[in-house]
Scaffold this motif. Structure first.
Motif, mmCIF file in Angstrom:
data_model
loop_
_atom_site.group_PDB
_atom_site.id
_atom_site.type_symbol
_atom_site.label_atom_id
_atom_site.label_comp_id
_atom_site.label_asym_id
_atom_site.label_seq_id
_atom_site.Cartn_x
_atom_site.Cartn_y
_atom_site.Cartn_z
ATOM 1 N N ILE A 193 -9.540 -33.376 45.041
ATOM 2 C CA ILE A 193 -8.357 -33.966 44.401
ATOM 3 C C ILE A 193 -8.452 -35.485 44.403
ATOM 4 C CG2 ILE A 193 -5.852 -34.214 44.504
ATOM 5 C CD1 ILE A 193 -6.658 -31.395 43.792
ATOM 6 N N TYR A 194 -8.240 -36.085 43.229
ATOM 7 C CA TYR A 194 -8.124 -37.537 43.115
ATOM 8 C C TYR A 194 -6.893 -37.828 42.273
ATOM 9 C CZ TYR A 194 -8.994 -42.379 41.842
ATOM 10 O OH TYR A 194 -8.861 -43.738 41.657
ATOM 11 N N ASN A 195 -5.878 -38.440 42.879
ATOM 12 C CA ASN A 195 -4.594 -38.670 42.215
ATOM 13 C C ASN A 195 -4.092 -37.359 41.613
ATOM 14 O OD1 ASN A 195 -4.670 -41.346 42.993
ATOM 15 N ND2 ASN A 195 -5.593 -42.046 41.082
ATOM 16 N N ASN A 196 -3.928 -37.290 40.296
ATOM 17 C CA ASN A 196 -3.426 -36.061 39.679
ATOM 18 C C ASN A 196 -4.531 -35.255 38.996
ATOM 19 O OD1 ASN A 196 -0.775 -36.594 40.484
ATOM 20 N ND2 ASN A 196 -0.405 -37.864 38.672
ATOM 21 N N LEU A 197 -5.758 -35.442 39.464
ATOM 22 C CA LEU A 197 -6.888 -34.713 38.910
ATOM 23 C C LEU A 197 -7.507 -33.806 39.964
ATOM 24 C CD1 LEU A 197 -8.809 -37.586 37.044
ATOM 25 C CD2 LEU A 197 -7.229 -35.914 36.035
ATOM 26 N N ILE A 198 -8.022 -32.665 39.519
ATOM 27 C CA ILE A 198 -8.910 -31.870 40.356
ATOM 28 C C ILE A 198 -10.271 -31.894 39.684
ATOM 29 C CG2 ILE A 198 -8.155 -29.674 39.277
ATOM 30 C CD1 ILE A 198 -8.900 -28.365 42.022
ATOM 31 N N MET A 260 -18.197 -31.621 46.771
ATOM 32 C CA MET A 260 -18.416 -33.050 46.558
ATOM 33 C C MET A 260 -17.553 -33.858 47.511
ATOM 34 S SD MET A 260 -16.598 -33.100 42.779
ATOM 35 C CE MET A 260 -17.452 -31.618 42.242
ATOM 36 N N SER A 261 -17.788 -35.166 47.550
ATOM 37 C CA SER A 261 -17.062 -36.065 48.449
ATOM 38 C C SER A 261 -16.431 -37.187 47.643
ATOM 39 C CB SER A 261 -18.004 -36.644 49.504
ATOM 40 O OG SER A 261 -18.662 -35.616 50.219
ATOM 41 N N LEU A 262 -15.408 -37.804 48.219
ATOM 42 C CA LEU A 262 -14.613 -38.793 47.487
ATOM 43 C C LEU A 262 -14.343 -40.019 48.346
ATOM 44 C CD1 LEU A 262 -12.739 -39.513 45.015
ATOM 45 C CD2 LEU A 262 -10.894 -38.391 46.299
ATOM 46 N N ASP A 263 -14.628 -41.191 47.800
ATOM 47 C CA ASP A 263 -14.202 -42.465 48.370
ATOM 48 C C ASP A 263 -12.898 -42.822 47.662
ATOM 49 O OD1 ASP A 263 -13.740 -45.208 48.885
ATOM 50 O OD2 ASP A 263 -15.875 -45.567 49.211
ATOM 51 N N GLU A 264 -11.778 -42.512 48.298
ATOM 52 C CA GLU A 264 -10.479 -42.697 47.657
ATOM 53 C C GLU A 264 -10.193 -44.163 47.363
ATOM 54 O OE1 GLU A 264 -7.596 -39.250 49.164
ATOM 55 O OE2 GLU A 264 -8.568 -40.292 50.832
ATOM 56 N N LYS A 265 -10.604 -45.066 48.259
ATOM 57 C CA LYS A 265 -10.340 -46.493 48.072
ATOM 58 C C LYS A 265 -11.093 -47.036 46.874
ATOM 59 C CE LYS A 265 -10.639 -50.957 50.457
ATOM 60 N NZ LYS A 265 -11.030 -51.649 51.730
ATOM 61 N N ARG A 266 -12.350 -46.681 46.735
ATOM 62 C CA ARG A 266 -13.164 -47.170 45.624
ATOM 63 C C ARG A 266 -12.959 -46.351 44.350
ATOM 64 N NH1 ARG A 266 -16.488 -48.137 50.171
ATOM 65 N NH2 ARG A 266 -17.345 -50.265 50.231
ATOM 66 N N GLY A 267 -12.385 -45.166 44.479
ATOM 67 C CA GLY A 267 -12.199 -44.308 43.319
ATOM 68 C C GLY A 267 -13.510 -43.749 42.809
ATOM 69 N N GLU A 299 -17.066 -42.556 38.448
ATOM 70 C CA GLU A 299 -15.687 -43.014 38.546
ATOM 71 C C GLU A 299 -14.789 -41.781 38.539
ATOM 72 O OE1 GLU A 299 -14.691 -45.729 35.476
ATOM 73 O OE2 GLU A 299 -16.033 -47.323 36.203
ATOM 74 N N ALA A 300 -14.008 -41.612 39.597
ATOM 75 C CA ALA A 300 -13.223 -40.386 39.731
ATOM 76 C C ALA A 300 -12.153 -40.260 38.654
ATOM 77 C CB ALA A 300 -12.581 -40.326 41.120
ATOM 78 N N LEU A 305 -20.461 -42.761 34.735
ATOM 79 C CA LEU A 305 -21.545 -42.869 35.713
ATOM 80 C C LEU A 305 -21.540 -44.241 36.376
ATOM 81 C CD1 LEU A 305 -24.179 -41.612 36.913
ATOM 82 C CD2 LEU A 305 -25.403 -42.707 35.015
ATOM 83 N N VAL A 306 -21.579 -44.238 37.706
ATOM 84 C CA VAL A 306 -21.700 -45.480 38.475
ATOM 85 C C VAL A 306 -23.158 -45.691 38.875
ATOM 86 C CG1 VAL A 306 -20.940 -46.734 40.534
ATOM 87 C CG2 VAL A 306 -19.337 -45.235 39.324
#
Length: 714
Positions: A193-198, A260-267, A299-300, A305-306
């Motif tokens: 989950i990132y904000n309102n996305l899965i 997968m993994s998520l860096d919430e601060k960096r998005g 970019e979440a 692509l980053v």
């Protein structure tokens, strides 16, 4: 080693009590962990598999006992056991989990009492499912999960389906492939989950005609598809030139099946990808094949692509990236660097800068063996990290072969000498190749646990060489026929092979062979059995619907002609060679491993230095342990968790046990018996003021649904 404390499961359970607890509502925001929670698959969005709870310590772990057991009892009569790999999430006293039959449950985390349940398949589900995702905005709370080829949204409080999400509460995840037909995808690990996305990956077929492994993000509220990242690039996209020009239309795979993994601060979301299809033959996909076998940073919010880093070029060995990377912080040359640590089947650990993808420790491109298969072009080099040292063996000599007896030793030696073998990355060959590591080697889906306090990464590994032989395959009357056959084969491998055998030749006399099944049953009778079951066979109606032609294509081998060596044109290599002996264990004639132990290990690696802190065998096969030798280790699936209490907990092994290790020394300090194999990663959480340890346990013939078993201190 210290004395090991053993707890009998059944004795412990007989004295355990189940106490009802007050109903609690989850309150964390979008999976952000709190001290008492385990709110995201593998603990948190960084996939740390770490708990800050410290009530259970090295000093008192010996007194752990079973607090409660949940047995779903949702397997239909006569159903077979399926591997149960759920890592549950726990939020404010409520545990959310999936059963081995894909039923979602909310339980009181202190007692195991059911709060609600939801069955997406009406009792007809089955196959691997590793958990659910949680989303919250204000007072609105949802459980997001996949079952079959659909994404579902449930009210976290009541378990009711959200009717205005997607199409009456679910979204079809199938992808239109190159021929315009739908190709199935079946996610096995939870989305993130990132904000309102899965954000979702998927499991797809591993054969020709497979769906591509696109990464997709859906709106949690509406089910609308918000963005797609093409893992097999389209024209004009980065990586397109690493494939033949039309690959994006017809090549599948390069999918994320392990999470997968998520860096919430960096998005930024970090997505490990698997191999392109076909797994062991790539003459039709010449090139480096980005983004197969790559760790991709996106970019979440947009899917842009980053950066990317490919761990295996032009994969011919099924070296999928099997687990989410750990987001870590290391100290190097006096400064702190945010990084990602990606485990692999090869036993390499790639440690990369989180923002740029640049290696923290040097990585060298080294020459590797060429392929002998006509038309195949193995990539001439592969990336080798210089540190840390591999945690799985990558080169065998005759001295590494097992010597259970003189006869066994000679048989294994003769076999070893008959294979093509030049170390890691020896391509599959018509004469037979020894793959070291094999596709079950190194790390599997459980991944690693990261402890920022110690700077140590804890990971379990397999020593499991395999035999692969590429043989002439089949000819097809049309690409559509081939695609249908391979989709049907994937369905069979997922739902049928464990009972009816990998080649349709069941070894259990009570289970019928499906070879020439068309001579005994009509097409309608076959589909009726598949959809509705009979006797011991469960019903697969929900997952079979829409795949009828494909199932029949595989079972009846419709429009499939075997190729004769004399008639085959050697220059026509496009669809000629297929690997028919993948996943073949290297064993002696008694079925014992053909290499000396340990066959499974638990490792602690200092990621500030790249050096190993310790390495110990994981599990034991007493009948194969030589007098005076250490434990043998066992092939293992599932991962570890590490706690602030100084412990690493892990089940994973095939000896029906869960263990605790001293995280500083690797000493095994506790073990408990389980009623089945704990092929799952544990979860650690607090409920009613007590620290708990939860592990999903695979069932058996008598109890096919499995168990969720929870331990705590008295």
């Amino acid at each position: 080693m210290k004395n090991i404390i053993r707890v009998s499961f059944w004795k412990a359970f007989s004295i355990a009590s189940l106490f009802p607890a007050l109903f609690c509502l989850p309150s964390c925001q979008n999976g952000t962990a709190t001290r008492d929670s385990w709110s995201v698959y593998k603990g948190d969005a960084t996939s740390s598999s770490y708990s800050s709870l410290n009530q259970i310590t090295k000093e008192n772990v010996a007194t752990l006992e079973v607090a409660w057991v949940f047995e779903p009892n949702d397997a239909p009569d006569g159903a077979r056991a399926v591997k149960y790999e759920c890592n549950p999430i726990i939020i404010d006293g409520v545990m959310y989990l999936t059963s081995a039959r894909h039923v979602v449950y909310a339980l009181d985390a202190a007692s195991g009492k059911i709060i609600w349940s939801f069955d997406p398949f009406d009792g007809k589900g089955g196959a691997i499912k590793r958990g659910v995702s949680y989303w919250q905005s204000g007072t609105e709370r949802r459980i997001m999960f996949t079952a079959g080829n659909h994404l579902f949204a449930l009210d976290a409080t009541t378990g009711e389906q959200i009717s205005d999400f997607g199409d009456n509460g679910k979204v079809n995840l199938n992808i239109e492939n190159f021929s315009g037909e739908e190709a199935w995808v079946v996610p096995t690990s939870p989305g993130i989950i990132y904000n309102n996305l899965i954000i979702l990956g998927s499991e797809v077929s591993e054969s020709y005609g497979a769906a591509p492994g696109y990464i997709r993000a859906y709106d949690v509220r509406t089910g609308k598809l918000e963005w797609t990242f093409h893992t097999i690039p389209w024209p004009g996209e980065v990586g397109y030139d690493t494939w033949p020009p039309d690959a994006w239309k017809k090549v599948g795979g390069a999918n994320n099946w392990g999470g997968m993994s998520l860096d919430e601060k960096r998005g930024i979301v970090y997505v490990p990808l698997g191999s392109p299809t076909y797994d062991y033959y790539g003459a039709d996909r010449k090139g480096m094949n980005l983004f197969g076998n790559s760790l991709v940073a996106l970019e979440a919010g947009t899917g842009k692509l980053v950066w990317h880093f490919q761990t295996t070029h032009h994969d011919l060995w099924d070296y999928d990236l099997p687990a989410p990377p750990n987001l870590i912080t290391v100290t190097k040359d006096g400064r702190q660097i945010d990084a990602v640590a990606q485990t692999t089947k090869t036993g390499f650990l790639f440690v990369l800068n989180r923002e740029t993808g640049e290696p923290i420790f040097p990585v060298e491109e080294r020459p590797v063996p060429a392929s002998n298969i006509p038309g195949e072009q193995a990539w001439p080099t592969q990336p080798f990290p210089t540190m840390p040292a591999p945690y799985a063996g990558q080169y065998l000599t005759e001295q590494d072969l097992a010597d259970f007896s003189s006869d066994s030793q000679q048989q294994v030696l003769d076999a070893f000498r008959s294979f093509r073998y030049e170390g890691i990355y020896t391509p599959p060959d018509t004469s037979g190749t020894l793959l070291t590591p094999g596709s079950r080697g190194g790390s599997e889906w459980g991944g690693a646990a990261w402890d920022q306090q110690t700077g140590l990464l804890y990971l379990n590994a397999n020593e499991s060489p395999e035999i692969a032989k590429v043989s002439r395959g089949v000819a097809w009357k049309s690409p559509r026929d081939q695609s249908m056959y391979n989709v049907g084969r994937s369905f069979y491998n997922t739902y049928c092979a464990s009972c009816h055998g990998a080649n349709k030749q069941a070894t259990d006399p009570s289970i019928p062979s499906l070879v020439d099944v068309g001579k005994r049953l009509s097409k309608d009778e076959i589909l009726n059995r598949v959809k509705n079951g009979k006797g011991k066979m469960p019903a697969f109606g929900q997952v079979a619907t829409g795949n009828e032609e494909e199932i029949l294509s595989y079972l009846l081998e419709i429009n499939r002609d075997k190729i004769s060596q004399k008639s085959q044109n050697e220059s026509d290599t496009g669809m000629v060679y297929l690997n028919l002996t993948a996943y073949g264990y290297f064993r002696d004639k008694e079925g014992r491993p053909a290499i000396k132990p340990p066959w499974g290990t638990l490792n602690a690696i200092n990621l500030n230095t790249g050096e190993y802190a310790w390495r110990v065998p994981l599990g034991n096969i007493p009948e194969l342990q030589q007098p005076g030798d250490p434990p043998t280790g066992i092939e293992n699936y599932g991962g570890p968790v590490v706690t602030a209490g100084g412990l690493v907990f892990i089940a994973a092994t095939g000896d029906q046990k869960i263990r605790a290790f001293d995280k500083e020394t690797g000493d095994e300090v506790w073990t408990a018996d389980l009623p089945g194999n704990g092929y799952a990663s544990p979860a650690v959480y607090e409920a009613n003021g007590k620290q708990h340890l939860a592990i999903a346990v695979t069932g058996n013939r008598d109890k096919p649904g499995g168990w969720m078993i929870v331990f705590s201190l008295p």
